[in-house]
Design a protein around this motif. Sequence first.
Motif, PDB file in Angstrom:
ATOM      1  N   GLY A  88       0.804  -1.225   0.000  1.00 18.34           N
ATOM      2  CA  GLY A  88       0.000   0.000   0.000  1.00 18.34           C
ATOM      3  C   GLY A  88       0.832   1.269   0.000  1.00 18.34           C
ATOM      4  O   GLY A  88       0.329   2.353   0.290  1.00 18.34           O
ATOM      5  N   ARG A  89       2.120   1.126  -0.304  1.00 12.94           N
ATOM      6  CA  ARG A  89       3.040   2.271  -0.497  1.00 12.94           C
ATOM      7  C   ARG A  89       3.339   3.092   0.746  1.00 12.94           C
ATOM      8  O   ARG A  89       4.475   3.370   1.055  1.00 12.94           O
ATOM      9  CB  ARG A  89       2.549   3.209  -1.612  1.00 12.94           C
ATOM     10  N   GLN A  90       2.262   3.566   1.439  1.00 10.48           N
ATOM     11  CA  GLN A  90       2.444   4.352   2.661  1.00 10.48           C
ATOM     12  C   GLN A  90       3.389   5.535   2.474  1.00 10.48           C
ATOM     13  O   GLN A  90       4.344   5.723   3.234  1.00 10.48           O
ATOM     14  CB  GLN A  90       2.903   3.438   3.808  1.00 10.48           C
ATOM     15  N   LEU A  91       3.104   6.341   1.465  1.00 11.44           N
ATOM     16  CA  LEU A  91       3.860   7.577   1.254  1.00 11.44           C
ATOM     17  C   LEU A  91       3.323   8.659   2.185  1.00 11.44           C
ATOM     18  O   LEU A  91       2.233   8.528   2.738  1.00 11.44           O
ATOM     19  CB  LEU A  91       3.722   8.027  -0.207  1.00 11.44           C
ATOM     20  N   PHE A  92       4.102   9.743   2.316  1.00 10.31           N
ATOM     21  CA  PHE A  92       3.622  10.887   3.095  1.00 10.31           C
ATOM     22  C   PHE A  92       2.814  11.771   2.137  1.00 10.31           C
ATOM     23  O   PHE A  92       3.385  12.378   1.226  1.00 10.31           O
ATOM     24  CB  PHE A  92       4.805  11.645   3.705  1.00 10.31           C
ATOM     25  N   PRO A  93       1.483  11.839   2.321  1.00 11.61           N
ATOM     26  CA  PRO A  93       0.631  12.494   1.329  1.00 11.61           C
ATOM     27  C   PRO A  93       0.879  13.988   1.185  1.00 11.61           C
ATOM     28  O   PRO A  93       0.667  14.554   0.126  1.00 11.61           O
ATOM     29  CB  PRO A  93      -0.798  12.213   1.820  1.00 11.61           C
ATOM     30  N   SER A  94       1.342  14.649   2.256  1.00 10.16           N
ATOM     31  CA  SER A  94       1.512  16.109   2.162  1.00 10.16           C
ATOM     32  C   SER A  94       2.862  16.478   1.537  1.00 10.16           C
ATOM     33  O   SER A  94       3.142  17.653   1.310  1.00 10.16           O
ATOM     34  CB  SER A  94       1.383  16.739   3.550  1.00 10.16           C
ATOM     35  N   LEU A  95       3.691  15.488   1.259  1.00  8.48           N
ATOM     36  CA  LEU A  95       5.031  15.776   0.716  1.00  8.48           C
ATOM     37  C   LEU A  95       5.088  15.489  -0.787  1.00  8.48           C
ATOM     38  O   LEU A  95       4.296  14.703  -1.316  1.00  8.48           O
ATOM     39  CB  LEU A  95       6.091  14.924   1.422  1.00  8.48           C
ATOM     40  N   THR A  96       6.054  16.123  -1.447  1.00  5.03           N
ATOM     41  CA  THR A  96       6.247  15.888  -2.878  1.00  5.03           C
ATOM     42  C   THR A  96       6.949  14.543  -3.092  1.00  5.03           C
ATOM     43  O   THR A  96       7.440  13.915  -2.148  1.00  5.03           O
ATOM     44  CB  THR A  96       7.138  16.980  -3.502  1.00  5.03           C
ATOM     45  N   VAL A  97       7.032  14.171  -4.362  1.00  2.00           N
ATOM     46  CA  VAL A  97       7.755  12.956  -4.742  1.00  2.00           C
ATOM     47  C   VAL A  97       9.189  13.022  -4.196  1.00  2.00           C
ATOM     48  O   VAL A  97       9.673  12.095  -3.530  1.00  2.00           O
ATOM     49  CB  VAL A  97       7.769  12.832  -6.288  1.00  2.00           C
ATOM     50  N   GLU A  98       9.847  14.136  -4.471  1.00  2.00           N
ATOM     51  CA  GLU A  98      11.263  14.244  -4.079  1.00  2.00           C
ATOM     52  C   GLU A  98      11.427  14.236  -2.562  1.00  2.00           C
ATOM     53  O   GLU A  98      12.338  13.605  -2.023  1.00  2.00           O
ATOM     54  CB  GLU A  98      11.878  15.508  -4.675  1.00  2.00           C
ATOM     55  N   GLU A  99      10.508  14.911  -1.865  1.00  2.00           N
ATOM     56  CA  GLU A  99      10.598  14.928  -0.393  1.00  2.00           C
ATOM     57  C   GLU A  99      10.405  13.519   0.168  1.00  2.00           C
ATOM     58  O   GLU A  99      11.078  13.120   1.125  1.00  2.00           O
ATOM     59  CB  GLU A  99       9.557  15.888   0.181  1.00  2.00           C
ATOM     60  N   ASN A 100       9.496  12.751  -0.442  1.00  2.00           N
ATOM     61  CA  ASN A 100       9.317  11.361   0.000  1.00  2.00           C
ATOM     62  C   ASN A 100      10.594  10.558  -0.209  1.00  2.00           C
ATOM     63  O   ASN A 100      11.003   9.777   0.650  1.00  2.00           O
ATOM     64  CB  ASN A 100       8.162  10.702  -0.753  1.00  2.00           C
ATOM     65  N   LEU A 101      11.241  10.770  -1.354  1.00  2.00           N
ATOM     66  CA  LEU A 101      12.489  10.036  -1.624  1.00  2.00           C
ATOM     67  C   LEU A 101      13.573  10.442  -0.623  1.00  2.00           C
ATOM     68  O   LEU A 101      14.315   9.597  -0.114  1.00  2.00           O
ATOM     69  CB  LEU A 101      12.967  10.321  -3.056  1.00  2.00           C
ATOM     70  N   LEU A 102      13.643  11.737  -0.321  1.00  2.00           N
ATOM     71  CA  LEU A 102      14.706  12.220   0.568  1.00  2.00           C
ATOM     72  C   LEU A 102      14.559  11.672   1.983  1.00  2.00           C
ATOM     73  O   LEU A 102      15.556  11.522   2.697  1.00  2.00           O
ATOM     74  CB  LEU A 102      14.725  13.755   0.574  1.00  2.00           C
ATOM     75  N   ILE A 103      13.333  11.340   2.363  1.00  2.00           N
ATOM     76  CA  ILE A 103      13.130  10.748   3.689  1.00  2.00           C
ATOM     77  C   ILE A 103      13.905   9.432   3.800  1.00  2.00           C
ATOM     78  O   ILE A 103      14.549   9.155   4.805  1.00  2.00           O
ATOM     79  CB  ILE A 103      11.626  10.561   3.973  1.00  2.00           C
ATOM     80  N   GLY A 104      13.877   8.636   2.721  1.00  2.00           N
ATOM     81  CA  GLY A 104      14.657   7.385   2.728  1.00  2.00           C
ATOM     82  C   GLY A 104      16.146   7.671   2.828  1.00  2.00           C
ATOM     83  O   GLY A 104      16.897   6.904   3.427  1.00  2.00           O
ATOM     84  N   GLY A 105      16.571   8.787   2.249  1.00  2.00           N
ATOM     85  CA  GLY A 105      17.993   9.140   2.238  1.00  2.00           C
ATOM     86  C   GLY A 105      18.502   9.684   3.553  1.00  2.00           C
ATOM     87  O   GLY A 105      19.700   9.934   3.703  1.00  2.00           O
ATOM     88  N   ARG A 106      17.592   9.844   4.534  1.00  2.00           N
ATOM     89  CA  ARG A 106      18.063  10.340   5.845  1.00  2.00           C
ATOM     90  C   ARG A 106      18.909   9.294   6.562  1.00  2.00           C
ATOM     91  O   ARG A 106      19.686   9.614   7.449  1.00  2.00           O
ATOM     92  CB  ARG A 106      16.866  10.755   6.706  1.00  2.00           C
ATOM     93  N   ILE A 107      18.738   8.029   6.174  1.00  2.00           N
ATOM     94  CA  ILE A 107      19.639   6.996   6.707  1.00  2.00           C
ATOM     95  C   ILE A 107      20.869   7.020   5.817  1.00  2.00           C
ATOM     96  O   ILE A 107      20.798   6.693   4.634  1.00  2.00           O
ATOM     97  CB  ILE A 107      18.955   5.620   6.686  1.00  2.00           C
ATOM     98  N   LYS A 108      21.978   7.437   6.389  1.00  2.00           N
ATOM     99  CA  LYS A 108      23.170   7.647   5.558  1.00  2.00           C
ATOM    100  C   LYS A 108      24.019   6.377   5.486  1.00  2.00           C
ATOM    101  O   LYS A 108      24.671   6.011   6.445  1.00  2.00           O
ATOM    102  CB  LYS A 108      24.022   8.784   6.156  1.00  2.00           C
ATOM    103  N   ARG A 109      23.890   5.680   4.384  1.00  2.00           N
ATOM    104  CA  ARG A 109      24.743   4.514   4.143  1.00  2.00           C
ATOM    105  C   ARG A 109      25.350   4.675   2.762  1.00  2.00           C
ATOM    106  O   ARG A 109      24.695   5.144   1.832  1.00  2.00           O
ATOM    107  CB  ARG A 109      23.906   3.228   4.182  1.00  2.00           C
ATOM    108  N   ALA A 110      26.589   4.260   2.652  1.00  2.00           N
ATOM    109  CA  ALA A 110      27.261   4.393   1.351  1.00  2.00           C
ATOM    110  C   ALA A 110      26.690   3.381   0.377  1.00  2.00           C
ATOM    111  O   ALA A 110      26.278   2.287   0.769  1.00  2.00           O
ATOM    112  CB  ALA A 110      28.756   4.152   1.541  1.00  2.00           C
TER     113      ALA A 110
END
Length: 235
Positions: A88-110
């Motif tokens: 069911g995806r569970q995206l953040f509805p109030s955020l843009t596509v890019e903001e949703n992607l950046l949330i995943g990038g908050r975990i900093k792994r190489a």
Amino acid sequence: MSEPILVVTALDSYYEDFQALYKVSLTLNEGEVVAIIGANGAGKTTLLRSIVGLIKSKSEQVKYRGQAIGSLRADQIAATGIAMVPEGRQLFPSLTVEENLLIGGRIKRAGPWSLDAIYELFPVLSERRKQASTSLSGGQQQMVAIGRALMSNPSVILFDEISLGLAPVIIKNIYEALPGIVQDGMTAVIVEQDITKALSVSSRVYCLQEGRVSLQGNSSSVSREDISRAYFGIS
Ligand code: ATP
């Protein structure tokens, strides 16, 4: 053979008094794609949620690269390198596509995944980067959910119901992207309703039935009869 990247051992999972998993064991070897199949309510989502710490386990019941992680918090498990693309995806509805992607990038792994790499994988997301995630089609939202998980550069990625409710052309699109996703030794678990598809993309398969592993084997050698028995309990 090298040590498995993830080992689940005799996992019992509960929703309050209700037991959803009974002594489930699962092994993932680095770089393989493993499919999990089973009827509605068999416990597939519960297993994935237990692995990523959304449902607590006993410490030793889930081991990642030999380390007991079963009692860690979900954010700690994400930081070790396990990501899930939820049903069911569970995206953040109030955020843009890019903001949703950046949330995943908050975990900093190489690793190889960045915004640019996601946009290369799914060019339509680049065109829609500034749009609200809710304005996208279901298939495009699934691409955002996959991209968000990849942005953390996980070593293990768990896809729950990867193609549920998507148009056939989008499913094809996502499956075509899979080899690029599991590149460089990434390990993947796929929960998929379409058994033929599940078997064709995986090297090994587990079937769950009423919270128990009813079958495990090589995807290329399990028979239809075995699967029917394991899936529906027909003997
Ligand atoms: P589906 O394909 O329908 O998603 P599944 O194989 O993923 O099924 P789960 O969602 O893991 O199955 O559910 C396993 C069992 O746990 C089912 O009996 C379900 O009703 C129950 N269950 C799932 N979530 C909860 C919850 N939040 N509270 C109570 N019981 C739950």
